[in-house]
Design a protein around this motif. Structure first.
Motif, PDB file in Angstrom:
ATOM      1  N   ASN A  38       0.806  -1.233   0.000  1.00 34.05           N
ATOM      2  CA  ASN A  38       0.000   0.000   0.000  1.00 34.05           C
ATOM      3  C   ASN A  38       0.833   1.274   0.000  1.00 34.05           C
ATOM      4  OD1 ASN A  38      -2.831  -0.785   0.041  1.00 34.05           O
ATOM      5  ND2 ASN A  38      -2.295  -1.826   1.943  1.00 34.05           N
ATOM      6  N   GLN A  43       6.392   7.323  -0.290  1.00 37.39           N
ATOM      7  CA  GLN A  43       6.762   6.402   0.785  1.00 37.39           C
ATOM      8  C   GLN A  43       7.699   5.317   0.260  1.00 37.39           C
ATOM      9  OE1 GLN A  43       2.711   5.420   1.758  1.00 37.39           O
ATOM     10  NE2 GLN A  43       2.797   6.498   3.738  1.00 37.39           N
ATOM     11  N   GLY A  68       1.257  16.591   9.094  1.00 44.32           N
ATOM     12  CA  GLY A  68       0.539  15.592   9.869  1.00 44.32           C
ATOM     13  C   GLY A  68      -0.378  14.759   8.980  1.00 44.32           C
ATOM     14  N   GLY A  69      -0.299  13.449   9.158  1.00 44.68           N
ATOM     15  CA  GLY A  69      -1.187  12.564   8.424  1.00 44.68           C
ATOM     16  C   GLY A  69      -0.717  12.197   7.029  1.00 44.68           C
ATOM     17  N   CYS A  70       0.516  12.590   6.684  1.00 46.20           N
ATOM     18  CA  CYS A  70       0.981  12.294   5.315  1.00 46.20           C
ATOM     19  C   CYS A  70       1.523  10.862   5.184  1.00 46.20           C
ATOM     20  CB  CYS A  70       2.023  13.315   4.856  1.00 46.20           C
ATOM     21  SG  CYS A  70       3.614  13.125   5.654  1.00 46.20           S
ATOM     22  N   GLY A  71       1.656  10.155   6.304  1.00 49.91           N
ATOM     23  CA  GLY A  71       2.025   8.745   6.199  1.00 49.91           C
ATOM     24  C   GLY A  71       3.405   8.376   6.719  1.00 49.91           C
ATOM     25  N   LYS A  72       3.981   9.199   7.585  1.00 51.90           N
ATOM     26  CA  LYS A  72       5.320   8.899   8.124  1.00 51.90           C
ATOM     27  C   LYS A  72       5.283   7.638   9.002  1.00 51.90           C
ATOM     28  CE  LYS A  72       5.465  12.980  10.038  1.00 51.90           C
ATOM     29  NZ  LYS A  72       4.214  13.575   9.533  1.00 51.90           N
ATOM     30  N   THR A  73       4.292   7.587   9.886  1.00 50.99           N
ATOM     31  CA  THR A  73       4.202   6.434  10.788  1.00 50.99           C
ATOM     32  C   THR A  73       3.940   5.151  10.001  1.00 50.99           C
ATOM     33  OG1 THR A  73       3.343   7.902  12.506  1.00 50.99           O
ATOM     34  CG2 THR A  73       3.046   5.543  12.854  1.00 50.99           C
ATOM     35  N   PHE A  74       3.104   5.256   9.007  1.00 50.94           N
ATOM     36  CA  PHE A  74       2.816   4.114   8.133  1.00 50.94           C
ATOM     37  C   PHE A  74       4.110   3.592   7.508  1.00 50.94           C
ATOM     38  CE2 PHE A  74       1.226   1.900   4.418  1.00 50.94           C
ATOM     39  CZ  PHE A  74      -0.002   1.392   4.810  1.00 50.94           C
TER      40      PHE A  74
HETATM   41  N1  LIG Z   1       0.139   4.290   1.851  1.00 49.28           N
HETATM   42  C1  LIG Z   1      -0.920   4.282   2.668  1.00 49.28           C
HETATM   43  N2  LIG Z   1      -1.961   3.455   2.415  1.00 49.28           N
HETATM   44  C2  LIG Z   1      -3.047   3.425   3.223  1.00 49.28           C
HETATM   45  N3  LIG Z   1      -3.189   4.193   4.323  1.00 49.28           N
HETATM   46  C3  LIG Z   1      -2.185   5.036   4.619  1.00 49.28           C
HETATM   47  C4  LIG Z   1      -1.008   5.127   3.822  1.00 49.28           C
HETATM   48  N4  LIG Z   1      -0.185   6.056   4.381  1.00 49.28           N
HETATM   49  C5  LIG Z   1      -0.826   6.497   5.474  1.00 49.28           C
HETATM   50  N5  LIG Z   1      -2.017   5.888   5.616  1.00 49.28           N
HETATM   51  C6  LIG Z   1      -3.014   6.115   6.667  1.00 49.28           C
HETATM   52  O1  LIG Z   1      -3.188   7.527   6.812  1.00 49.28           O
HETATM   53  C7  LIG Z   1      -3.334   7.857   8.176  1.00 49.28           C
HETATM   54  C8  LIG Z   1      -2.239   8.857   8.567  1.00 49.28           C
HETATM   55  O2  LIG Z   1      -0.973   8.240   8.366  1.00 49.28           O
HETATM   56  P1  LIG Z   1       0.206   8.333   9.448  1.00 49.28           P
HETATM   57  O3  LIG Z   1      -0.319   8.150  10.841  1.00 49.28           O
HETATM   58  O4  LIG Z   1       1.273   7.400   9.011  1.00 49.28           O
HETATM   59  O5  LIG Z   1       0.645   9.840   9.250  1.00 49.28           O
HETATM   60  P2  LIG Z   1       1.808  10.654   9.993  1.00 49.28           P
HETATM   61  O6  LIG Z   1       2.537  11.392   8.944  1.00 49.28           O
HETATM   62  O7  LIG Z   1       2.611   9.752  10.849  1.00 49.28           O
HETATM   63  O8  LIG Z   1       0.942  11.642  10.883  1.00 49.28           O
HETATM   64  P3  LIG Z   1       1.419  12.519  12.161  1.00 49.28           P
HETATM   65  O9  LIG Z   1       2.576  13.381  11.722  1.00 49.28           O
HETATM   66  O10 LIG Z   1       0.186  13.330  12.487  1.00 49.28           O
HETATM   67  O11 LIG Z   1       1.781  11.551  13.243  1.00 49.28           O
HETATM   68  C9  LIG Z   1      -3.262   6.572   8.963  1.00 49.28           C
HETATM   69  O12 LIG Z   1      -4.584   6.109   9.187  1.00 49.28           O
HETATM   70  C10 LIG Z   1      -2.529   5.627   8.026  1.00 49.28           C
HETATM   71  O13 LIG Z   1      -2.881   4.278   8.257  1.00 49.28           O
END
Ligand SMILES: Nc1ncnc2c1ncn2[C@@H]1O[C@H](COP(=O)(O)OP(=O)(O)OP(=O)(O)O)[C@@H](O)[C@H]1O
Length: 117
Positions: A38, A43, A68-74
């Protein structure tokens, strides 16, 4: 200041190693496959750069940032699942307001002689 005996420190290090190696490798492998399939283009690009550094022992340091929420933790979860599915050790050193610092160390099979750097 007194220093703990080496055998005591060795026991602590081994506890860390044992904990980090107690993951269900098959579950981690499955999680990695699910997450990796995914990853979006950005990423995937970072994933490839970091895993290339790990597997080719380049020792690079990466600072991954984004809104925030761009998918770093993912992304981290994907990389960590890959490494732990291979019994490699990943330590989370710091997490503070979007900043996450991970230390990866491949530990030799011979645990008593192994070290964290
Ligand atoms: N490639 C992807 N496919 C599906 N879902 C994704 C993908 N990347 C991120 N997400 C989803 O989007 C949401 C936000 O992602 P994530 O928590 O990784 O963002 P973040 O950059 O770590 O946010 P923050 O900086 O606020 O902690 C989560 O629900 C995550 O599961």
């Amino acid at each position: 200041m007194p220093f703990p005996p080496p055998q005591f420190l060795c026991g602590i290090a081994n506890t860390l190693i044992v904990e980090e190696r107690s993951y269900n490798v098959e579950a981690m492998n499955q999680e990695h496959q699910n997450l990796h399939s995914n990853l979006n283009t950005n990423q995937l690009e970072i994933y490839d750069a970091i895993t290339d550094s790990v597997y080719n022992k380049r020792g690079n340091v990466f600072f991954v940032y984004g809104s925030g929420g761009c998918g770093k933790t993912f992304l981290w979860r994907t990389i960590i699942a890959r490494l732990r599915s291979e019994m490699k050790i990943v330590l989370r050193l710091l997490q503070h307001q979007g900043l996450q610092l991970f230390c990866y160390q491949e530990v030799e099979q011979h645990i008593p002689g192994s070290r964290f750097h």
